[in-house]
Design a protein around this motif. Structure first.
Motif, short mmCIF file in Angstrom:
data_model
loop_
_atom_site.label_atom_id
_atom_site.label_comp_id
_atom_site.label_asym_id
_atom_site.label_seq_id
_atom_site.Cartn_x
_atom_site.Cartn_y
_atom_site.Cartn_z
N TYR A 154 12.64 -15.54 40.84
CA TYR A 154 11.38 -15.54 40.66
C TYR A 154 11.57 -16.75 40.65
CZ TYR A 154 6.74 -16.00 40.49
OH TYR A 154 5.76 -16.22 40.60
N ALA A 158 11.30 -19.91 43.43
CA ALA A 158 10.68 -20.67 43.72
C ALA A 158 10.54 -22.10 43.51
CB ALA A 158 9.27 -20.42 42.97
N PRO A 185 3.04 -24.29 42.95
CA PRO A 185 2.03 -23.20 42.48
C PRO A 185 2.15 -22.07 44.36
CG PRO A 185 1.12 -25.13 41.08
CD PRO A 185 1.97 -25.87 42.49
N HIS A 186 2.07 -23.04 45.27
CA HIS A 186 2.24 -22.30 46.11
C HIS A 186 3.26 -21.41 46.50
CE1 HIS A 186 1.36 -20.78 50.39
NE2 HIS A 186 2.38 -21.01 50.80
N SER A 187 3.79 -22.37 46.21
CA SER A 187 5.88 -20.98 46.28
C SER A 187 6.56 -19.47 45.14
CB SER A 187 6.67 -22.51 45.36
OG SER A 187 7.08 -23.52 46.68
N LEU A 188 5.34 -20.38 44.36
CA LEU A 188 5.35 -19.19 42.88
C LEU A 188 4.51 -17.82 44.14
CD1 LEU A 188 4.82 -20.65 39.28
CD2 LEU A 188 6.86 -19.81 40.24
N TRP A 189 3.82 -18.08 44.17
CA TRP A 189 2.79 -17.26 44.79
C TRP A 189 3.67 -16.88 45.90
CZ3 TRP A 189 -0.84 -13.74 44.46
CH2 TRP A 189 -2.00 -13.50 45.13
N TYR A 190 4.42 -17.29 46.71
CA TYR A 190 4.74 -17.12 47.80
C TYR A 190 5.62 -16.35 47.79
CZ TYR A 190 6.82 -17.24 52.18
OH TYR A 190 8.29 -16.68 53.15
N VAL A 192 5.79 -14.09 44.92
CA VAL A 192 5.25 -12.56 44.53
C VAL A 192 5.13 -12.06 45.30
CG1 VAL A 192 3.37 -11.78 43.05
CG2 VAL A 192 4.88 -14.29 41.79
N GLY A 193 4.57 -12.77 46.42
CA GLY A 193 4.05 -11.83 47.72
C GLY A 193 4.89 -11.30 48.86
N GLN A 198 3.84 -7.88 49.64
CA GLN A 198 2.52 -8.07 50.36
C GLN A 198 2.72 -9.24 51.25
OE1 GLN A 198 -0.16 -6.12 49.76
NE2 GLN A 198 1.59 -4.65 49.13
N ALA A 200 2.75 -13.74 52.12
CA ALA A 200 1.79 -15.28 51.78
C ALA A 200 2.29 -15.90 52.37
CB ALA A 200 1.91 -15.06 50.03
#
Length: 464
Positions: A154, A158, A185-190, A192-193, A198, A200
């Motif tokens: 993961y 990211a 930060p956006h890559s980590l969130w993406y 996870v989504g 979900q 992102a």
């Protein structure tokens, strides 16, 4: 009268040493793994090896037969004994060698040697009944190494996505004036989504970023499929989540049945005990008719679930070594020993006890136990186990290939753009490439504009 006394003394001496009597000793035993087992017309096992060693020390011959009623020995209401103890009492056998528990009642009617093995009473259960459910059971589908591998995958995804988004001109064409949408930060969130299905946004525009995303989506889909498959299999409807750690827990519940061998010393222990917990267990077994005829039946019922088999801890340890879905609770009560039985008052008991002590001091008894109790856990291949990284190495390999390919494509995109700029501006390729990398990895303000590009604008504002 003196002559008769001399003859009687010589006879006793001959019986005690077992050397002058040419007749064979009649040995009764019972089939129970690994003490005595049939092998064709012969018998083998721990007790047969023990009998052979004792016979060598005391120099006697013997003939073994199985007990007629397949019972150890219990006294009925009329005072008569059955099983191996009964055969010794009636003179049908000279010795009884088996996992025969040394008890006060048996000591009254037959002679018992020094114990050749120590044991106690414990409980045999299926693992899902004894262990119960834990707070982190949702992590059991994967091993710890697999979870660590997923976290590393993961973070690596990211990082590669963030680097590819910075490097690729298709994703970030004007670093001096445009904001980079795919920060770390956006890559980590993406990521996870995508892992939680979900989603992102925004999604990558560059081909290299899409290669990385597709690799991560494929990896996430396969991981989730394996996780939920293992989770649903481990939580089968047949599992009875009941935490039983000892006899008190067993007596308090009424979800599962429990029982022990009929006509055994284990049953007599609970029957004669003044402990209210043990008395309650005995009354339950008598009331529910949950006693079993053989050890094999008790083990089979324990494997089927919803049944706890109470028995000798040594015998239960063997069952655990042979069947991986079974477990013995830690509590052991009523410590006792296994002994060889002989006719009451027979002098051979003294010689048997000495021989057993000699074998124990020489380490022979420990060797025999390790020989016949060797763990050969016949694990059920249908049992669900935690997935290890080597089971998922194909998915990790595909993800690694996708990340590497995406990062290389981003580098090629930037190299192609740098070559075109170098040709148009008549600069060297390396200089243009260095400028591009510098503008893309230099510190930016909150609007994504580089500080170097911001300085001329501030100077023009001051002049005005």
């Amino acid at each position: 009268m003196l002559f008769v006394f001399i003859l009687w003394s010589v006879g006793i001496f001959n019986i005690g040493t077992c050397t002058a009597d040419p007749s064979e000793l009649r040995i009764t035993t019972i089939l129970q793994e690994p003490y005595t087992m049939a092998k064709g017309s012969q018998m083998e096992g721990f007790c047969m090896d023990l009998l052979s060693e004792v016979a060598k020390k005391l120099d006697f011959k013997y003939k073994v037969h199985l007990v007629k009623d397949a019972s150890y020995g219990r006294q009925d209401d009329n005072g008569r004994w059955n099983g191996m103890v009964g055969e010794v009492v009636r003179g049908e056998a000279d010795l009884a060698i088996a996992p025969l528990t040394l008890t006060a009642a048996r000591e009254k009617v037959v002679g018992m040697s020094k114990p050749f093995m120590q044991t106690g009473i414990s409980i045999l259960l299926r693992k899902d009944i004894s262990e119960g459910s834990g707070f982190f059971d949702f992590l059991t589908p994967f091993s710890l190494e697999t979870w660590i591998g997923i976290v590393i995958a993961y973070l690596g995804t990211a990082l590669c996505l963030s680097v590819a988004a910075r490097v690729s001109p298709s994703e970030w064409s004007q670093p001096q004036s445009e904001q980079n949408t795919f920060s770390l930060p956006h890559s980590l969130w993406y990521a996870v989504g995508a892992l939680t299905l979900q989603g992102a946004g925004p999604h990558p525009r560059s081909f290299s970023g899409r290669v990385i995303c597709c690799s991560w989506w494929l990896f996430a889909l396969a991981i989730l499929a394996c996780y939920f498959s293992n989770l649903s299999s481990s939580k089968s409807p047949e599992s009875t989540q009941l935490n039983v750690k000892g006899f008190e827990d067993l007596a308090k519940q009424d979800v599962i049945q429990y029982g022990c061998l009929s006509a055994s010393s284990t049953l007599a222990f609970f029957k004669n005990s003044d402990n209210p917990v043990y008395r309650r267990i005995y009354e339950h077994m008598e009331r529910s008719k949950s006693l079993v005829a053989t050890m094999d039946e008790g083990i089979r019922r324990a494997k089927e679930g919803n049944f706890a088999f109470i028995g000798e801890s040594v015998s239960l340890d063997l069952a655990v070594a042979r069947h991986c879905d079974l477990v013995r609770v830690h509590e052991v009560v009523g410590m006792r020993g296994y002994s060889i039985a002989a006719t009451l008052g027979s002098p051979i008991i003294k010689n048997l006890s000495v021989a057993i002590l000699q074998l124990s001091e020489a380490g022979e008894l420990a060797y025999l136990q390790s020989k016949w109790w060797a763990s050969s856990c016949l694990e059920d291949k249908t049992k669900v186990t935690a997935l290890h990284p080597h089971s998922l190495k194909g998915m990790f390999a595909v993800l690694a290939l996708g990340l590497t390919l995406g990062t290389l494509l981003a580098a090629l995109e930037l190299a192609s753009r740098s070559r075109s700029r170098a040709a148009n501006e008549t600069k060297s390729f390396c200089r243009v490439l260095t400028e591009e990398l510098g503008s893309r990895f230099r510190k930016h303000d909150n609007n994504g504009v580089t500080k170097r590009a911001q300085e001329p604008a501030e100077k023009e504002t001051e002049k005005a």
